[in-house]
Design an enzyme around this catalytic site. Structure first.
Site, PDB file in Angstrom:
ATOM      1  N   PHE A 149       0.821  -1.213   0.000  1.00  0.00           N
ATOM      2  CA  PHE A 149       0.000   0.000   0.000  1.00  0.00           C
ATOM      3  C   PHE A 149       0.856   1.265   0.000  1.00  0.00           C
ATOM      4  O   PHE A 149       0.391   2.324   0.406  1.00  0.00           O
ATOM      5  CB  PHE A 149      -0.929  -0.003   1.219  1.00  0.00           C
ATOM      6  CG  PHE A 149      -1.835  -1.208   1.266  1.00  0.00           C
ATOM      7  CD1 PHE A 149      -3.027  -1.219   0.556  1.00  0.00           C
ATOM      8  CD2 PHE A 149      -1.481  -2.337   1.993  1.00  0.00           C
ATOM      9  CE1 PHE A 149      -3.857  -2.340   0.584  1.00  0.00           C
ATOM     10  CE2 PHE A 149      -2.307  -3.459   2.027  1.00  0.00           C
ATOM     11  CZ  PHE A 149      -3.492  -3.462   1.316  1.00  0.00           C
ATOM     12  N   CYS A 262      -0.542   4.412 -10.191  1.00  0.00           N
ATOM     13  CA  CYS A 262      -1.432   3.456  -9.517  1.00  0.00           C
ATOM     14  C   CYS A 262      -2.912   3.776  -9.686  1.00  0.00           C
ATOM     15  O   CYS A 262      -3.625   3.042 -10.358  1.00  0.00           O
ATOM     16  CB  CYS A 262      -1.093   3.387  -8.026  1.00  0.00           C
ATOM     17  SG  CYS A 262       0.532   2.671  -7.749  1.00  0.00           S
TER      18      CYS A 262
HETATM   19  C1  UDX Z   1      -1.608   5.410  -4.160  1.00  0.00           C
HETATM   20  C2  UDX Z   1      -2.198   4.890  -2.847  1.00  0.00           C
HETATM   21  O1  UDX Z   1      -2.370   5.979  -1.943  1.00  0.00           O
HETATM   22  C3  UDX Z   1      -1.290   3.845  -2.253  1.00  0.00           C
HETATM   23  O2  UDX Z   1      -1.852   3.328  -1.063  1.00  0.00           O
HETATM   24  C4  UDX Z   1      -1.124   2.740  -3.280  1.00  0.00           C
HETATM   25  O3  UDX Z   1      -0.256   1.750  -2.780  1.00  0.00           O
HETATM   26  C5  UDX Z   1      -0.574   3.289  -4.576  1.00  0.00           C
HETATM   27  O4  UDX Z   1      -1.415   4.338  -5.058  1.00  0.00           O
HETATM   28  P1  UDX Z   1       0.325   7.136  -4.801  1.00  0.00           P
HETATM   29  O5  UDX Z   1       0.010   6.843  -6.227  1.00  0.00           O
HETATM   30  O6  UDX Z   1       1.753   7.199  -4.359  1.00  0.00           O
HETATM   31  O7  UDX Z   1      -0.373   6.046  -3.852  1.00  0.00           O
HETATM   32  O8  UDX Z   1      -0.304   8.560  -4.496  1.00  0.00           O
HETATM   33  P2  UDX Z   1      -1.443   9.195  -3.566  1.00  0.00           P
HETATM   34  O9  UDX Z   1      -0.796   9.903  -2.437  1.00  0.00           O
HETATM   35  O10 UDX Z   1      -2.499   8.233  -3.262  1.00  0.00           O
HETATM   36  O11 UDX Z   1      -1.996  10.299  -4.563  1.00  0.00           O
HETATM   37  C6  UDX Z   1      -2.563   9.899  -5.819  1.00  0.00           C
HETATM   38  C7  UDX Z   1      -2.984  11.098  -6.608  1.00  0.00           C
HETATM   39  O12 UDX Z   1      -4.141  11.691  -6.023  1.00  0.00           O
HETATM   40  C8  UDX Z   1      -1.966  12.222  -6.740  1.00  0.00           C
HETATM   41  O13 UDX Z   1      -1.970  12.673  -8.077  1.00  0.00           O
HETATM   42  C9  UDX Z   1      -2.479  13.292  -5.815  1.00  0.00           C
HETATM   43  O14 UDX Z   1      -2.101  14.586  -6.223  1.00  0.00           O
HETATM   44  C10 UDX Z   1      -3.983  13.085  -5.920  1.00  0.00           C
HETATM   45  N1  UDX Z   1      -4.738  13.549  -4.744  1.00  0.00           N
HETATM   46  C11 UDX Z   1      -4.533  12.970  -3.538  1.00  0.00           C
HETATM   47  C12 UDX Z   1      -5.700  14.541  -4.898  1.00  0.00           C
HETATM   48  O15 UDX Z   1      -5.919  15.056  -5.996  1.00  0.00           O
HETATM   49  N2  UDX Z   1      -6.424  14.931  -3.800  1.00  0.00           N
HETATM   50  C13 UDX Z   1      -6.238  14.385  -2.565  1.00  0.00           C
HETATM   51  O16 UDX Z   1      -6.947  14.784  -1.629  1.00  0.00           O
HETATM   52  C14 UDX Z   1      -5.266  13.376  -2.430  1.00  0.00           C
END
Ligand code: UDX
Length: 448
Positions: A149, A262
């Site tokens: 995760f 992801c």
């Molecule tokens: C995600 C999951 O959180 C993680 O648990 C899994 O293992 C892999 O995918 P990650 O891709 O590293 O992790 O990024 P994350 O922090 O989840 O953010 C994903 C995207 O959502 C980013 O582009 C971020 O900018 C966006 N985001 C996140 C938003 O637009 N708004 C938010 O409130 C949170």
């Protein structure tokens, strides 16, 4: 019991951190990857991508003699083999491409024997572990599915201090559970929740978690569309609903939406797999989650173009290209897509603290500079695409002396609108009313 020797197959964002993490816990660990340049960089203690804390962890484990990297699995002898290869979206389809997972397991088969455990960590469509188990079990080895995760930018912490451990095993396979417990002993000692379940549930836990997070982000972004239509403020709204513990404020940040390696491909693959399984209607909402997410990118492009037109044309300073801060990953990055779309018909000068080089490889035509000042120099409109600390901490009064631009479009809703408008900027944000420069506003009030 002697400590298990560990092999990690696939040394990308997931595998490199997992290998370094296992080695830092004292396990004799080998990272295996087919990419010789990646292996060379990792063996020299330098990750081929930006991840805070990873280089230090790599060097510490290499110096301690617990970690090495190789392209050749032939010489590796391990008790636990983690499979950490990528499962990208198939070109021309929503489904996941399992080529790398299948190839990794096939390549392991000649090395497997009774007493060994293969542990899948890659994010896969439900049913994959069952299929691979039949391959692995023919060698006398066992299979477990132990989804990962980790979040990029926080990967080291998430690997060494995960929120929970999920083990998908064959019913009653206590040997596999004991082997995983031995690997994660120090993490389990801290009372980290451990869920032991079957293959299908373990696979679904991972994709459901990502689908939920994506849905939460698209929920607030859909509300942002209504806020824009009605003059409401989505950030205040998120603060207000987020106070309810059942809802929670995290992942309710509206803006240009989610990207990365992801969430986008995982929700598509989840939807595709559910259709394959005959549950056609179950995840139809994920199509909408995807569409809302794509529309926010359109909205950002439209807002910047509107402000450029109002200013009579000029250049855009694009701040941020990575899909999120503390990462140099530009896979399906909303910021990079916005920059590229704007660059198709406008002057765009982009800057990112870490993702400049990966973005340039993906978008060679984009004007990318190495400093914030170079991006700001000739700008008419400033557009924020990734909420790096460097941008959040900007003093707008100081920025006003470094650029002629007097408009900032905040694609992540992180800038202090009062401070920016007080410094003479018009502030445009996603899902919030526009803010004119404070001086103009008070002038208007005075003349009203
Ligand atoms: C995600 C999951 O959180 C993680 O648990 C899994 O293992 C892999 O995918 P990650 O891709 O590293 O992790 O990024 P994350 O922090 O989840 O953010 C994903 C995207 O959502 C980013 O582009 C971020 O900018 C966006 N985001 C996140 C938003 O637009 N708004 C938010 O409130 C949170």
């Amino acid at each position: 019991m002697t400590a298990p020797r560990i092999a990690v197959v696939g040394c990308g964002y997931l595998g490199a951190v997992h290998a370094a993490g296992m080695a830092s816990l004292g396990f004799d660990t080998v990272g295996i990857d087919v990419d010789a340049s990646k292996v060379e960089a990792l063996a020299a203690g330098s990750a081929p991508f930006f991840e805070p804390g990873l280089d230090a962890m790599l060097r510490g484990a290499i110096d301690a003699g617990t970690l090495r990297f190789t392209t050749d699995a032939a010489g590796v002898d391990a008790d636990v083999w983690f499979v950490c290869v990528g499962t990208p979206q198939q070109p021309g389809s929503n489904a996941a491409d399992l080529t790398f997972v299948d190839a990794a397991v096939e390549a392991l088969v000649p090395h497997l024997r009774e007493g060994m455990l293969v542990v899948g960590k890659s994010t896969v469509p439900v049913g994959t572990a069952e299929r691979l188990a039949s391959v692995v079990e023919q060698t006398g080895a066992r299979l477990a599915w132990n989804p990962e995760f980790l979040r990029e930018g926080l990967a080291v912490t998430d690997t060494l201090a995960p929120d929970r451990l999920v083990y998908g095993v064959r019913h009653g396979d206590d040997v596999a559970v004991a082997a995983l417990d031995a690997v994660y002993a120090s993490i389990l000692e801290r009372d980290t929740p451990r869920i032991v379940t079957d293959f299908a549930t373990a696979e679904l836990v991972k994709v459901s978690a990502n689908a939920f997070l994506a849905t939460k982000i698209s929920f607030i972004n859909a509300i942002a569309e209504v806020a824009e239509a009605s003059g409401a403020d989505v950030v205040q709204l998120a603060d207000a609903i987020g106070i309810d513990a059942r809802i929670g404020r995290r992942f309710l940040n509206s803006g240009i939406g989610f990207g990365g390696g992801c969430l986008p491909k995982d929700i598509r693959a989840f939807r595709a797999r559910s259709i394959e399984l005959g549950a056609d209607e179950a995840l139809g909402f994920l199509d909408e989650v995807d569409r809302v997410n794509q529309r926010r990118r359109d909205r950002m492009v439209a807002l910047v173009e509107r402000e450029l037109a109002a200013a009579g044309g000029g250049a855009v300073a694009m701040l941020g290209l990575a899909f999120k801060p503390d990462s140099d990953d530009v896979r399906d990055s909303a910021a990079l897509e916005v920059a590229m779309r704007l660059a198709a018909s406008h002057d765009v000068v982009a800057y990112d603290p870490e993702a400049g080089a990966p973005a340039a490889r993906r978008a060679p035509e984009l004007g990318i500079v190495a400093s914030l000042d170079a991006a700001l120099a000739d700008a008419t409109v400033i557009a924020l695409g990734t909420e790096w600390r460097e941008f959040r901490d900007l003093d707008p009064a100081d920025v006003a002396t470094r650029t002629a631009a007097r408009v900032v479009v905040d694609g992540r809703n992180v800038l202090d609108r009062d401070a920016w408008s007080a410094a003479g900027f018009r502030v445009v944000a996603i899902g919030r009313p526009d803010r004119d420069p404070a001086t103009t506003a008070s002038h208007q009030e005075a003349s009203a």
